[in-house]
Design a protein around this motif. Structure first.
Motif: not given
Length: 729
Positions: A397-399, A433-436, A441-444, A462-472
Motif C-alpha cells: 500500500l505504501m508503494e 522495497f518501499v525505499l526502492q 517515483a521521485t523526480k527531485d 547492503l550488497l552482502h546482506e541481500k539488499r542489492s535492490g536498494v543500490v540498484a
C-alpha cells in the motif's frame, strides 16, 4: 541313575528391557498397519469399474445446487446444462473456422455468444454460480456484443423473491465472481475503448457507456459499498470490487486485452526477448530500475484507454472509504483489504484534489479543509507509518501511495518519514522495497543526492546482506536524472570490494563480483547485478572506467559464460550498444569470443550477444563471425531462432561468395567514410568513429607498447646484473 533322578532345567522368561519393549511395540504397530492396508486393498479389489460420484451424490440427496451468501440455493436444471454444453461446442467449432480463415465466422461467433447470454432468461445468477456453465458464460461474454453484455449484467443485478440474485451474492461466489470480472473486463477492453488524448468518444462507445451507467453501475456500486467491509476482506469479492474500480476509472488491462479481443483465443506472442509494452503497477523490478535498464525507460504507471466514469468513481470511492474507516488498520494488514485500497489509489491517479485527502486518511490523519501544502500529514504518527512500511501487505500500500502521490504530498512524505532514516529502512527485509519504490517515483534531484550521500557508506553491507535492490534503485535514479554518476560508481566499487580482494592475478574483480553477486561458485548470473551493469553503461564513460576495464579483463571462460546467461547477456548487449564506451574496449571484448561464434549462435540467449558483436565489429571481425557460423548452418537452421539469425547476418550469401561479400563490405565502408566527410558525420555515433578519438587511441597504444618494452628491458638488465654478481661470488 533313573530318569526320574535327573532334575530338568527349565528356562525362565527373561524380563524385557526398555529397548526390547520398544521394538515389540513398534512391531505390533507395523503389523496392525499392514492388516488395515490389506483389508482396504481387499475391499477395493472387487470394484473393477470407477466410482460414479454423480450417482453417489444423487443417492445422498445432493441436487447439484450451490448455496449463496443470502442463504438461498441456486441450481441449474438438466435442460439448461445441456443447452450450454451445445453452446460450448458451437463456440469451439466457430473458433476453428476463424483459425482456418473463414471470413464470416467472426460474425457468427458474436451471434452465438450474444444469443447464449440472452437465452439465460432470468437464470443468470444460477448459471454463473455453476462450475461448468460459468466457463461457457465466460467464453460467451468475451465474444458477445456490447448490448448483450450490458443486458446480462443488468439481469444479474435484479433481485427477485423467486430466484434471488444480486451483485453482492455473485461477488461472494467462487464461480460467479469470475463471471462478473470477465464481464467488466470485456466491456472495458472491447466496448468502451477510447483513443488516448481524445476527450470525445465515438457514438457506439458513448451509447454503451450510457446504458451501463443507467442499468448497472448504480446498483452494483450500492451493493458493494453497503457491504464494503465484508467485500474488502473476502478473497472473491475483493477482486470484483477492484475490477469495478478499474472499469469506473477507465484503466485498461493491456496484458489481457489481446486475449479478450480475440475472443479468449489466447494468441501466441511473437518470438523475441520481449512481448511488447505492458501496463505497470510500479512494483516490478523494471519499474524500480526505471531509467537504468534498457526497457525501464518506457514505464507507464497506468493506462487510461477506456471510457472514464468520473462522477460514479468519486461517489463509490467516498462510500467505500467511509464504510471501511473503522477497520482501516486491519485492512492495511490484510492482503485483500490492502489490494482494494491500492486499487482506490490507482483509480484516482492524476486527481490531485482527491489524492490530497485519500492519502492522509490512509496514513491515519484527517487534515481540515484548506490546510496548507506541506502540513497535510502533520497529525500522522511516525510509528504507524513505520509499521505499515514494515508489514508485508502494508508495504505494498505504501508503494502505491508513493507511485500516485502529488508532488507536494510526496515531498512531505519524504521529509517526515524518509529523510535521515534511510539506513534503517534500507536494511529492513520488507521496508527496503518501499525505499526502492520511493527512488523510482521521485523526480527531485535533491532526494537522490541526499539518499546517495546517506547510503553510500553502507553499500557494501547492503550488497552482502541481500539488499542489492536498494543500490540498484539508487544507480537507476542517478542515471535517470544524470546526477552524481561518478560518486555512485565509486561507492559501488568500494562496496563490492568490502570483503574481497580488488585484484586477482592482475585482473580487476569488479565485474565478476557484480555478475555473480548472489550466486557463489560462478552459477547463474545475478539478475540485480546484471541490471546494475546495464545502468552503469548508461553513465558517462569517464564515470565508470573501472567497470569497463574489469569487464574486458575477464577470462575467456567467464566472458563466454556471461554471454550465455539470460541476465548477463543483457549487460553485455548494453556494453556493446553504449555510445559512451570506447571502440577499443569493445574490440578487445569481441576478440575474447573468437572461435566460439557457432556455440553462441546455437544458444537462444547467446545469439542476441552475437548480433550485438556483429554490429560493433570491423570488417575482419565480421568475417570471423560469419566464418564460424557458416560451418554450422545445418544445426543453426534446426533451432527456432537460427533461420532468423542466418537471414539477418547474411550467412548464406557469405558462404556462397566470400569475395563478393568482402567487396560489398569495403564498398559500404567507403560510402560511410564519404558520407562522414561530406555531411560532417551525422550518422549515429555507434556506427562511426571520430578522427580525434581514433588518433588518441593510436597514441595510447604506442605509449603502452613503449612502456612494455622499457619494462622488459629493465627486467633483463636486472637479471643480467644478478647473474654477474653470483658468478663473482
Amino acid at each position: 541313575m533313573g530318569a526320574a533322578g535327573f532334575t530338568e532345567k527349565v528356562a525362565l522368561p527373561r524380563r524385557p528391557t526398555r529397548v526390547t519393549r520398544r521394538r515389540a511395540t513398534l512391531g505390533d504397530g507395523r503389523a496392525r498397519r499392514r492388516r488395515r492396508a490389506h483389508r482396504r486393498m481387499s475391499s477395493a479389489a472387487g470394484d473393477d469399474a470407477p466410482r460414479d460420484y454423480a450417482a453417489a451424490a444423487l443417492k445422498s440427496g445432493y441436487d447439484g445446487s450451490v448455496q449463496g451468501v443470502d442463504g438461498r440455493r441456486y441450481a441449474v436444471d438438466a435442460d439448461a446444462s445441456a443447452y450450454y454444453d451445445e453452446i460450448a461446442s458451437a463456440l469451439a467449432a466457430t473458433r476453428a473456422k476463424i483459425e482456418a480463415g473463414d471470413a464470416d465466422a467472426a460474425d457468427e461467433l458474436v451471434a452465438i455468444g450474444s444469443n447464449a447470454l440472452e437465452g439465460a432468461d432470468g437464470a443468470e445468477c444460477a448459471l454463473s454460480m455453476d462450475a461448468k456453465c460459468s466457463r461457457t458464460l465466460d467464453e460467451c461474454l468475451r465474444c458477445a456484443s456490447a448490448e448483450a453484455c450490458v443486458g446480462f449484467l443488468k439481469n444479474c443485478g435484479k433481485v427477485t423473491e423467486g430466484r434471488g440474485g444480486g451483485f453482492y451474492v455473485l461477488s461472494k461466489s467462487l464461480f460467479g465472481s469470475r463471471v462478473l470480472e470477465t464481464a467488466m473486463g470485456t466491456l472495458a477492453e472491447r466496448h468502451l475503448r477510447t483513443t488516448p488524448g481524445e476527450e470525445d468518444a465515438d457514438e457506439g462507445t458513448t451509447t454503451t457507456a450510457e446504458a451501463l451507467r443507467r442499468d448497472v453501475l448504480e446498483p452494483m456500486a450500492r451493493e458493494l459499498s453497503e457491504n464494503a467491509i465484508d467485500v474488502a476482506f473476502d478473497k472473491r469479492a475483493s477482486p470484483v470490487a477492484r475490477k469495478f474500480l478499474a472499469l469506473l476509472a477507465g484503466r485498461a488491462d493491456v496484458g489481457a486485452s489481446k486475449e479478450i479481443a480475440q475472443g479468449g483465443g489466447g494468441g501466441k506472442r511473437p518470438p523475441g526477448r520481449a512481448g511488447g509494452p505492458k501496463a505497470s503497477d510500479g512494483k516490478s523490478l523494471a519499474d524500480k530500475l526505471r531509467g537504468g535498464t534498457s526497457v525501464a525507460g518506457k514505464f507507464t504507471g497506468s493506462l487510461s484507454t477506456s471510457y472514464r466514469f468520473n462522477d460514479e468513481l468519486r461517489k463509490f470511492s467516498d462510500a467505500v472509504l467511509a464504510a471501511v474507516e473503522p477497520e482501516l488498520w486491519n485492512l492495511v494488514e490484510d492482503t485483500c483489504g490492502s489490494a482494494l485500497l491500492q486499487a482506490v489509489l490507482k483509480a484516482h491517479e492524476g486527481d490531485t484534489e482527491a489524492l490530497n485527502w485519500i492519502i492522509p486518511g490512509l496514513l491515519g490523519c484527517a487534515p481540515a479543509e484548506g490546510t496548507a501544502e506541506g502540513e497535510l500529514l502533520a497529525d500522522a504518527q511516525e510509528w504507524d507509518v513505520k509499521n505499515m512500511m514494515q508489514s508485508r501487505a502494508g508495504s505494498h500500500l505504501m508503494e502505491a501511495i508513493l507511485a500516485v502521490a502529488p508532488k507536494g504530498l510526496f515531498n512531505e512524505i519524504y521529509r517526515r518519514f524518509f529523510r535521515d532514516k534511510l539506513i534503517s529502512t534500507a536494511k529492513h527485509p520488507v521496508s527496503n522495497f518501499v525505499l526502492q519504490a520511493f527512488l523510482a517515483a521521485t523526480k527531485d534531484q535533491d532526494h537522490v543526492t541526499s539518499a546517495l550521500h546517506e547510503l553510500s557508506q553502507v553499500f557494501g553491507t547492503l550488497l552482502h546482506e541481500k539488499r542489492s535492490g536498494v543500490v540498484a534503485a539508487i544507480l537507476a535514479a542517478c542515471a535517470r536524472m544524470n546526477i552524481a554518476e561518478k560518486d555512485a560508481a565509486k561507492a559501488l566499487a568500494r562496496g563490492l570490494t568490502l570483503k574481497m580482494e580488488a585484484r586477482k592475478e592482475g585482473r580487476s574483480q569488479l565485474a565478476p563480483a557484480l555478475f555473480w553477486l548472489d550466486t557463489p561458485n560462478y552459477g547463474r548470473c545475478s539478475v540485480l547485478g546484471s541490471a546494475m551493469f546495464q545502468t552503469l553503461f548508461k553513465f558517462n564513460a569517464d564515470s565508470v572506467p573501472m567497470f569497463s576495464e574489469s569487464l574486458v579483463s575477464m577470462t575467456d571462460v567467464e566472458v563466454f559464460k556471461v554471454c550465455q546467461d539470460s541476465a548477463g547477456s543483457r549487460a553485455i548487449e548494453a556494453f556493446l550498444g553504449s555510445q559512451s564506451q570506447k571502440h577499443k574496449l569493445k574490440k578487445e571484448f569481441i576478440s575474447k569470443l573468437n572461435g566460439r561464434w557457432a556455440q553462441l549462435g546455437l544458444s537462444p540467449v547467446g545469439s542476441h550477444v552475437l548480433e550485438a558483436c556483429y554490429r560493433e565489429a570491423d570488417a575482419r571481425g565480421k568475417e570471423l563471425i560469419l566464418s564460424g557460423l557458416a560451418g554450422q548452418e545445418g544445426p543453426l537452421n534446426a533451432t527456432r531462432h537460427g533461420p532468423y539469425l542466418m537471414r539477418r547476418l547474411g550467412v548464406t550469401q557469405f558462404k556462397a561468395a566470400p569475395d563478393q561479400w568482402a567487396k560489398k563490405q569495403q564498398t559500404a565502408e567507403n560510402m560511410m567514410s564519404e558520407f562522414e566527410k561530406e555531411f560532417g558525420g551525422d550518422e549515429p555515433v555507434a556506427k562511426k568513429r571520430k578522427e580525434p578519438e581514433r588518433l588518441a587511441e593510436e597514441r595510447d597504444e604506442v605509449k603502452k607498447e613503449k612502456k612494455e618494452k622499457k619494462e622488459k628491458k629493465e627486467k633483463k638488465e636486472k637479471k643480467e646484473k644478478k647473474e654477474k654478481k653470483e658468478k663473482k661470488k
